[in-house]
Design an enzyme around this catalytic site. Structure first.
Site, PDB file in Angstrom:
ATOM      1  CG  HIS A  20      -6.771   3.565   4.448  1.00  0.00           C
ATOM      2  ND1 HIS A  20      -5.417   3.319   4.499  1.00  0.00           N
ATOM      3  CD2 HIS A  20      -7.022   4.489   5.409  1.00  0.00           C
ATOM      4  CE1 HIS A  20      -4.873   4.035   5.464  1.00  0.00           C
ATOM      5  NE2 HIS A  20      -5.825   4.759   6.032  1.00  0.00           N
ATOM      6  CE  LYS A  68      -5.811  -6.076  10.906  1.00  0.00           C
ATOM      7  NZ  LYS A  68      -5.245  -7.055  11.801  1.00  0.00           N
ATOM      8  CE1 TYR A 128      -4.856  10.387   5.539  1.00  0.00           C
ATOM      9  CE2 TYR A 128      -5.295   8.032   5.597  1.00  0.00           C
ATOM     10  CZ  TYR A 128      -5.084   9.240   6.251  1.00  0.00           C
ATOM     11  OH  TYR A 128      -5.096   9.281   7.621  1.00  0.00           O
ATOM     12  CG  ASP A 188      -5.482   0.325   0.907  1.00  0.00           C
ATOM     13  OD1 ASP A 188      -5.261  -0.888   0.762  1.00  0.00           O
ATOM     14  OD2 ASP A 188      -5.717   0.854   2.008  1.00  0.00           O
ATOM     15  NE  ARG A 215     -11.325   4.562  12.877  1.00  0.00           N
ATOM     16  CZ  ARG A 215     -10.618   5.663  12.647  1.00  0.00           C
ATOM     17  NH1 ARG A 215      -9.348   5.701  12.925  1.00  0.00           N
ATOM     18  NH2 ARG A 215     -11.195   6.733  12.137  1.00  0.00           N
ATOM     19  CG  ASP A 223      -1.798   1.164   1.381  1.00  0.00           C
ATOM     20  OD1 ASP A 223      -1.577   2.152   0.655  1.00  0.00           O
ATOM     21  OD2 ASP A 223      -2.721   1.115   2.210  1.00  0.00           O
ATOM     22  CE1 TYR A 278       2.341  -5.366  18.260  1.00  0.00           C
ATOM     23  CE2 TYR A 278       0.816  -7.209  18.020  1.00  0.00           C
ATOM     24  CZ  TYR A 278       2.057  -6.719  18.393  1.00  0.00           C
ATOM     25  OH  TYR A 278       2.999  -7.561  18.903  1.00  0.00           O
ATOM     26  N   GLY A 336      18.811  -5.764   0.556  1.00  0.00           N
ATOM     27  CA  GLY A 336      19.077  -7.121   0.080  1.00  0.00           C
ATOM     28  C   GLY A 336      17.885  -8.047   0.021  1.00  0.00           C
ATOM     29  CE  LYS A 372      -9.331  -0.717   3.757  1.00  0.00           C
ATOM     30  NZ  LYS A 372      -8.140  -0.581   2.872  1.00  0.00           N
ATOM     31  CE1 TYR A 432      -4.369  -1.887  11.377  1.00  0.00           C
ATOM     32  CE2 TYR A 432      -4.519   0.500  11.234  1.00  0.00           C
ATOM     33  CZ  TYR A 432      -4.882  -0.749  10.782  1.00  0.00           C
ATOM     34  OH  TYR A 432      -5.740  -0.860   9.722  1.00  0.00           O
TER      35      TYR A 432
HETATM   36  C1  F6R Z   1      -6.342   0.897   6.757  1.00  0.00           C
HETATM   37  C2  F6R Z   1      -7.744   0.748   7.001  1.00  0.00           C
HETATM   38  C3  F6R Z   1      -8.640   1.877   7.339  1.00  0.00           C
HETATM   39  C4  F6R Z   1      -8.086   2.908   8.319  1.00  0.00           C
HETATM   40  C5  F6R Z   1      -9.130   3.983   8.632  1.00  0.00           C
HETATM   41  C6  F6R Z   1      -8.569   5.068   9.513  1.00  0.00           C
HETATM   42  O1  F6R Z   1      -5.824  -0.281   6.195  1.00  0.00           O
HETATM   43  O2  F6R Z   1      -8.188  -0.321   6.901  1.00  0.00           O
HETATM   44  O3  F6R Z   1      -9.867   1.382   7.807  1.00  0.00           O
HETATM   45  O4  F6R Z   1      -7.645   2.282   9.489  1.00  0.00           O
HETATM   46  O5  F6R Z   1      -9.579   4.567   7.443  1.00  0.00           O
HETATM   47  O6  F6R Z   1      -7.455   5.583   8.913  1.00  0.00           O
HETATM   48  P1  F6R Z   1      -6.595   6.819   9.454  1.00  0.00           P
HETATM   49  O7  F6R Z   1      -6.273   6.494  10.877  1.00  0.00           O
HETATM   50  O8  F6R Z   1      -5.397   6.812   8.562  1.00  0.00           O
HETATM   51  O9  F6R Z   1      -7.456   8.033   9.302  1.00  0.00           O
HETATM   52 MG    MG Z   2      -4.919  -2.444   1.935  1.00  0.00          MG
HETATM   53 MG    MG Z   3      -4.374   1.346   3.630  1.00  0.00          MG
END
Ligand code: F6R
Ligand code: MG
Ligand code: MG
Length: 386
Positions: free
Chosen positions: A18, A235, A89, A51, A269, A11, A351, A102, A131, A232
């Site tokens: 995302h 994912k 983003y 993403d 998240r 990503d 995490y 390497g 996700k 975190y």
């Molecule tokens: C990331 C994901 C999203 C983000 C969520 C909050 O792989 O799955 O659900 O965790 O959009 O993102 P932030 O904290 O970057 O605003």
């Molecule tokens: Mg992803």
């Molecule tokens: Mg992402």
């Protein structure tokens, strides 16, 4: 002659949240790989799911080749520059280290590679999920290679009748074990049901397989970002390469493993359980509650180092039922808001950003005196009954 399939994904920025990879980033990564692949790759394919940008490479250098890993790393770096230019983003999100050293393992991107002895016709499917986490592949890979209710070839085809070998990794303790199925079916299930800890890394044919003895026939990315970064950072959306047909699960047996949208962890998240929805590329964008988690399947045939395809395998009304069920499960689960078991249990929230909230509350907690006394009493009274 041996050939290697290396699938590496990361990503490196998305649009608007995302949700999806931006086309100019895909183009840049594609251009980079094309311009730098001479003498390295015999073919490659770039795709994206949600993403995550995905690079499938064909070459003769075996797994863990520094040159191949560096090519993918630099392509992601080039793509990141474009992502930054557009202010996408999370630009460069999965590139956790500054400089390539390497081997791309432990640097953020997910890697699934296998060295194979190509057959006269070498069909395979690349599965890509967004996700969710590597353990999301445990159930479908088990179904493909060990469950005759999914894969009747295990019963009917003499070439599959003896079953397959599973290499399972304990990603918390960095240990691995190889177990054959059907002999150790229940032992395998005892582990892989705990999908956040035990993950199927590879599947092999047995030595007795008539057409393809002792060959790697499936490989899954098992890279856990939180274990690398210590927190975190998105994912560890996994991918897998699965060889099919002629003594292996048929294309349809492999896909059938996704006909029921089973629950996986990840989603919003990285903190929620949700159904895994099989979709075609056109629907591989994460919208509702940043999901639901999705899986795309691209079908290829490899011949003399060249790829034909891909075919977008879940872009088919035959999977509408699975998609409908997935949406029903989403409606059902979402009404639980931040409650378990929609939200992941504490052990898996470690995490995420939740511990920060709990930390801030720490000083407001007061001891409940009686609770300790009660606990003591409980032990004492238990003793009385001994
Ligand atoms: C990331 C994901 C999203 C983000 C969520 C909050 O792989 O799955 O659900 O965790 O959009 O993102 P932030 O904290 O970057 O605003
Ligand atoms: Mg992803
Ligand atoms: Mg992402």
């Amino acid at each position: 002659m041996k050939t290697t399939i290396s699938h590496i994904k990361a990503d490196i920025g998305s649009l608007p949240g995302h949700t999806t990879v931006y086309e100019p980033v895909v183009k840049e990564v594609e251009k980079y790989v094309k311009d730098h692949s001479e003498g390295l790759l015999s073919d490659f394919h770039i795709s994206s799911v949600g993403d995550d940008l995905q690079i499938t490479m064909i070459h003769g250098r075996g797994i863990d080749s520094p040159e191949i890993h560096e090519l993918a790393w630099n392509a992601f770096k080039a793509g990141t520059e474009v992502a930054k230019k557009f202010g996408l983003y999370g630009a460069g999100q999965d590139l956790l280290k500054d400089a390539f050293s390497g081997n791309i393992k432990g640097m953020g991107p997910g890697i699934a590679e296998m060295e194979i002895t190509p057959r006269k016709s070498e069909p395979f499917i690349i599965y890509m999920m967004d996700k969710t986490e590597p353990g999301a592949f445990n159930l479908p890979i088990y179904k493909m290679f060990a469950d005759p209710f999914n894969t009747p070839g295990l019963v009917i085809d003499p070439n599959m009748h003896e079953g397959f070998k599973f290499e399972i990794w304990d990603i918390m303790e960095a240990k691995k074990i190889e177990l054959p199925a059907p002999e150790n079916l229940y032992d395998i299930l005892a582990m892989i049901g705990s999908k956040s800890r035990y993950v199927i890394k590879r599947v092999y044919t047995k030595e007795t397989h008539e057409k393809l003895p002792d060959e790697n026939v499936a490989v899954i990315t098992t890279d856990k970002l939180s274990l690398i970064a210590g927190e975190y950072v998105g994912k560890d959306d996994p991918a897998a390469v699965v060889r099919i047909q002629s003594g292996l699960p048929a294309s349809g047996e492999s896909l059938e493993a996704f006909s029921h949208p089973f629950l996986v962890s990840g989603w919003m998240r990285g903190s929620f359980n949700g159904p895994l929805m099989p979709v075609g590329l056109k629907n591989a964008k994460m919208t509702r509650f940043d999901g639901p988690p999705r899986v795309v399947a691209l079908g290829f045939v490899l011949k003399d180092g060249r790829l034909s395809g891909p075919v977008d395998m879940f872009d088919d009304p035959a999977f509408d039922g699975a998609r409908r069920t997935a949406v029903d499960v989403v409606d059902y689960l979402r009404r639980m808001g931040p409650f378990e078991p929609h939200r992941l249990p504490d052990s898996e929230m470690e995490y995420t950003t939740l511990p920060k909230i709990m930390e801030a509350l720490g000083h407001k907690f007061q001891k409940i005196e009686n609770a300790t006394v009660k606990a003591k009493k409980l032990t004492e009274s238990t003793k009385d009954f001994d």
